[in-house]
Write a protein that holds these residues in place. Structure first.
Motif, PDB file in Angstrom:
ATOM      1  N   ILE A 111      -5.042   5.826  -1.650  1.00  0.00           N
ATOM      2  CA  ILE A 111      -4.958   4.375  -1.844  1.00  0.00           C
ATOM      3  C   ILE A 111      -5.901   3.998  -2.985  1.00  0.00           C
ATOM      4  O   ILE A 111      -7.027   4.504  -3.074  1.00  0.00           O
ATOM      5  N   ALA A 117      -0.294   2.636  -3.184  1.00  0.00           N
ATOM      6  CA  ALA A 117      -0.362   3.915  -2.484  1.00  0.00           C
ATOM      7  C   ALA A 117       0.223   5.008  -3.362  1.00  0.00           C
ATOM      8  O   ALA A 117       1.251   4.810  -4.016  1.00  0.00           O
ATOM      9  N   ILE A 133      -2.125   0.508   2.636  1.00  0.00           N
ATOM     10  CA  ILE A 133      -2.848   1.761   2.828  1.00  0.00           C
ATOM     11  C   ILE A 133      -1.953   2.793   3.513  1.00  0.00           C
ATOM     12  O   ILE A 133      -1.349   2.501   4.545  1.00  0.00           O
ATOM     13  N   SER A 135       3.053   3.717   5.824  1.00  0.00           N
ATOM     14  CA  SER A 135       1.938   2.930   5.292  1.00  0.00           C
ATOM     15  C   SER A 135       1.910   1.555   5.942  1.00  0.00           C
ATOM     16  O   SER A 135       2.866   1.144   6.612  1.00  0.00           O
TER      17      SER A 135
END
Length: 312
Positions: free
Chosen positions: A140, A148, A175, A193
């Protein structure tokens, strides 16, 4: 594996379906402090234990320590263990380090750091394929927490097999949360994510290996919430993900589990014509004790084609 005040207790049970079976053996491995990772190899003979600042590999039967390592600095995350326990990987600062077992024990095989010296990049997850030939890492970008990055490397050569990135909408942290590999050599790779709700960043992406030895982006799933865990079925035809109905930053206690189909069980290759052979594959993703079947229908004569069917 059970965390106790004095360590981690490994309990082994007999290979039986009988309820409430008594354990056949127990091993207490000394461990003090927090514990974030417990990974068994494919045979249950080795176990990798890890925390934010330390990881070690133990023999399940004797409890003997086979490998231990503190990261160079910072914290160690994203622990990974190949089937058989002959290779392991973890994140150390901004690099993925891979260790392999050999005549003299575990030695450093590969250090992979795509953002070395740049700063503002946090390695969140790392995974190894079952045979230890492929390593995957998810980063990240911490300057905005919106982008990402996903990387795939060949362990033996260090060659980069694939890389890609996804930038989410402003105000939400995209993230990476989990990785999973399917197949002996990582034929398919999935990354989940936190995403950006209905913004441009997908919450689930799937890669698939190609004939050239690299990978292609096979699927993207843009979901309204954050996906925190992902796992393939054994054949890799379906992938399950668990998370929140909204973005993780929104709070709340509700959760969701979603199942995605990547390909169908039945595949036909060739046009059915009189006197011509066609090939088909039928690999149903069902439990071993089930009895799968499929119907193959034929007609007495050639099928008629109408205008509305010309695009099929």
């Amino acid at each position: 594996a059970v965390k106790e005040s004095s360590g981690v207790r490994i309990v082994r049970f007999p290979a039986t379906t009988a309820p409430q079976s008594s354990p056949v053996a127990q091993t207490l491995i000394p461990w003090f402090g927090s514990l974030s990772t417990v990974l068994f190899d494919g045979h249950g003979q080795r176990v990798l234990l890890g925390s934010g600042a330390y990881c070690e590999l133990r023999d399940v039967g004797s409890g003997a320590q086979l490998f231990s390592k503190y990261p160079s600095s910072g914290s160690s995350l994203g622990h990974a263990l190949a089937s058989g326990g002959r290779a392991l990987a973890f994140a150390s600062d901004d690099a993925v380090v891979v260790y392999s077992d050999g005549p003299s024990g575990f030695t450093l095989t590969r250090t992979l750091a795509p953002f070395a010296g740049l700063g503002n990049y946090w390695l969140r997850e790392a995974r190894l394929s079952q045979d230890g030939s492929v390593v995957v890492a998810a980063y990240i970008e911490t300057s905005t927490w919106r982008t990402a990055h996903l990387f795939v490397w060949e362990v033996s050569t260090g060659a980069q097999l694939w890389s890609g990135s996804w930038t989410g909408a402003a105000g939400l942290q995209n993230i990476p949360s989990d990785l999973d590999l399917q197949g002996k050599s990582g034929e398919r790779i999935a990354m989940s994510s936190r995403g950006d709700e209905t913004g441009p960043a997908p919450e689930l992406v799937v890669l698939e290996s190609n004939a050239s030895g690299g990978y292609d982006l096979a699927a993207e799933f843009n979901r309204p919430g954050s996906l925190m865990a992902v796992e393939f079925c054994p054949l890799g035809r379906r992938v399950a993900a668990a998370g929140r109905p909204g973005h993780l930053s929104d709070g709340g206690v509700s959760s969701v589990v979603e199942l995605f189909e990547l390909e169908s069980d039945l595949r036909l290759e060739g046009l059915p014509r009189v006197g011509q052979l066609i090939e088909f594959e039928f690999e149903p993703d069902v439990p071993a004790q089930a009895t799968p079947f499929c119907w193959l229908l034929d007609s007495a004569g050639p099928a008629e084609r109408s205008e509305e069917h010309t695009s099929e």
